[in-house]
Design an enzyme around this catalytic site. Structure first.
Site, PDB file in Angstrom:
ATOM      1  N   ARG A 125       0.778  -1.156  -0.006  1.00 18.85           N
ATOM      2  CA  ARG A 125       0.128  -0.136   0.067  1.00 18.85           C
ATOM      3  C   ARG A 125       0.894   1.429  -0.111  1.00 18.85           C
ATOM      4  NH1 ARG A 125      -5.151   0.132   3.896  1.00 18.85           N
ATOM      5  NH2 ARG A 125      -5.974   1.127   2.336  1.00 18.85           N
ATOM      6  N   GLN A 130      -0.590   2.040  -6.360  1.00 14.09           N
ATOM      7  CA  GLN A 130      -2.047   2.264  -6.290  1.00 14.09           C
ATOM      8  C   GLN A 130      -2.796   1.603  -7.483  1.00 14.09           C
ATOM      9  OE1 GLN A 130      -2.877   6.387  -5.539  1.00 14.09           O
ATOM     10  NE2 GLN A 130      -2.722   6.145  -3.199  1.00 14.09           N
ATOM     11  N   ASP A 133      -3.414  -2.353  -7.274  1.00 15.28           N
ATOM     12  CA  ASP A 133      -3.934  -2.459  -5.915  1.00 15.28           C
ATOM     13  C   ASP A 133      -5.282  -3.277  -6.277  1.00 15.28           C
ATOM     14  OD1 ASP A 133      -4.593  -2.950  -3.437  1.00 15.28           O
ATOM     15  OD2 ASP A 133      -4.769  -0.887  -2.846  1.00 15.28           O
ATOM     16  N   SER A 136      -8.180  -3.485  -3.506  1.00 10.85           N
ATOM     17  CA  SER A 136      -8.661  -2.335  -3.209  1.00 10.85           C
ATOM     18  C   SER A 136      -9.692  -2.230  -4.389  1.00 10.85           C
ATOM     19  CB  SER A 136      -8.006  -1.021  -3.385  1.00 10.85           C
ATOM     20  OG  SER A 136      -7.162  -0.936  -2.283  1.00 10.85           O
ATOM     21  N   TYR A 232      -3.236  -1.096   7.391  1.00  7.16           N
ATOM     22  CA  TYR A 232      -4.475  -1.826   7.372  1.00  7.16           C
ATOM     23  C   TYR A 232      -4.647  -2.321   8.893  1.00  7.16           C
ATOM     24  CZ  TYR A 232      -3.855  -3.663   2.497  1.00  7.16           C
ATOM     25  OH  TYR A 232      -3.999  -3.714   1.275  1.00  7.16           O
TER      26      TYR A 232
END
Length: 384
Positions: A125, A130, A133, A136, A232
């Site tokens: 992360r 991003q 990811d 997500s 997290y």
């Protein structure tokens, strides 16, 4: 580099690892793409679309695996079918969701087979990662579908309605866990007109929750006790867990819907709603347990089923991502492509272990297990 895409073998899985629009971009970037016929059909992507994007169609999975240097999948092999690991050639590369810490025998078999494996759930992360990811991406879909499922199952309207028969109050929704799935569940519930509140052990998410128009239910807790270095949520102490349950129990009688999303990476989902706590909810209310694939946040959840306990409907959906196969495939495909472009710029493999993304995502390579938690578990005899 020749990249292969096969039909997913997991029962009920409709997603595909690469979609035609991404195949076209990869082909333009120096990759050769081979696709098993029918690989994208259930996700809404016919064979002709792959052909027009520049992919070569092959008839069988064996043909694809026999020719591809790298195979992109949604779900990798698992301990439920360790034999699948033997279908990959020594020296071949695999990119997929793998859950290595939960599939120790499979990881050991892949390492012994000399397969290089990257697990999409291990993407760090960090800002630079991003676009890769996948967790997500999939959590966004789960949160959205979870809210819709709740609205469909609740015997009440979500929005306030003013009718000739009088004014009907809006539904009240509690979202437990304010990660990507939770935030999407909040946003979707709000768009549907519900009054929403959210609980998370991480005080840092308060601003995000409130920015979506929900009330944040806060428990006093130090940040370093609630989240890991990646942001997290992590497993809390026994005393904190008791306080957590007490706080959630106090909110249950005030809500018509509870959507749970709490997960701890590499661990079974924490139980945050006991059977006794379910009794506190109004008759006819609904719990949508988005953590069901990992065991569930509600003690009464049965993964893949809908059950009723003391007048409360408890849903344990496990196929939400496949239910949204078209957009789920689009999002996952873009995540995979970004990792591919980092791993093999210009279509040529360049495994740079100085790169944090590649280093942390790598599970096995040249017979060695690089994912430390998995390696330590195997060394302790976890594969037996």
């Amino acid at each position: 580099m020749k990249v292969g895409v096969v039909r997913e073998s997991t029962p009920g899985e409709r997603r595909v690892a690469l979609v035609p629009e991404v195949v076209k971009k990869l082909a333009e970037s120096g990759f050769e793409i081979v696709v098993q016929a029918g690989a994208g059909t259930q996700a809404g992507f016919p064979d002709v679309a792959f052909s027009e994007a520049g992919a070569h169609l092959l008839g069988t999975e064996q043909e694809v695996l026999g020719t591809a240097d790298l195979v992109a999948k949604v779900n990798g092999p698992s301990d439920k079918d360790v034999a699948e690991a033997a279908t990959f050639r020594p020296g071949q590369t695999l990119i997929a969701f793998l859950s290595p810490s939960s599939n120790l025998r499979c990881v050991a078999a892949l390492a012994e087979r000399q397969v290089t494996v990257f697990a999409m759930e291990l993407i760090p992360r960090i800002t630079r990662a991003q676009s890769m990811d996948a967790l997500s991406s999939m959590s966004t879909i789960a949160g959205y579908k979870g809210a819709l499922l709740a609205a469909d199952s609740l015997p009440k309207f979500f929005p306030m309605l003013m009718t000739a028969a009088g004014t009907l109050p809006p539904a009240k929704v509690l979202v437990i866990g304010a990660g990507v799935a939770g935030l999407q569940a909040i946003a979707t519930s709000r768009r549907l007109g519900a009054i929403v509140e959210a609980f998370d052990v991480r005080p840092a998410v308060k601003e995000q929750v409130e920015s979506l128009g929900a009330r944040f239910v806060q428990m006093q807790l130090k940040v370093d006790d609630a989240e890991d270095a990646s942001g997290y949520a992590k497993e809390v102490s026994a005393d904190t867990h008791v306080k957590e349950l007490e706080l959630i129990a106090s909110r249950l009688p005030k809500n018509d819907v509870v959507i749970t999303t709490a997960l701890i990476p590499g661990r079974p989902a924490p139980v945050l709603i006991t059977r006794e706590m379910v009794k506190k909810m109004p008759y006819g209310s609904v719990i949508v347990d988005l953590a069901a694939p990992n065991g569930g946040n509600c003690e009464a959840t049965i993964p893949g089923q809908s059950v009723e306990v003391d007048g409360v409907k408890i849903l344990g959906p496990t196929s939400l991502l496949s239910d949204m196969a078209t957009d789920a495939s689009r999002m996952y495909s873009k995540n995979v492509a970004e990792l591919l472009l980092l791993l093999a710029p210009g279509g040529q493999m360049k495994l740079d272990l100085e790169d944090q993304i590649l280093r942390e995502t790598l599970v096995t390579h040249e017979g060695r297990i690089y994912h430390e938690p998995t390696r330590l578990s195997l060394e302790k005899g976890g594969s037996s």
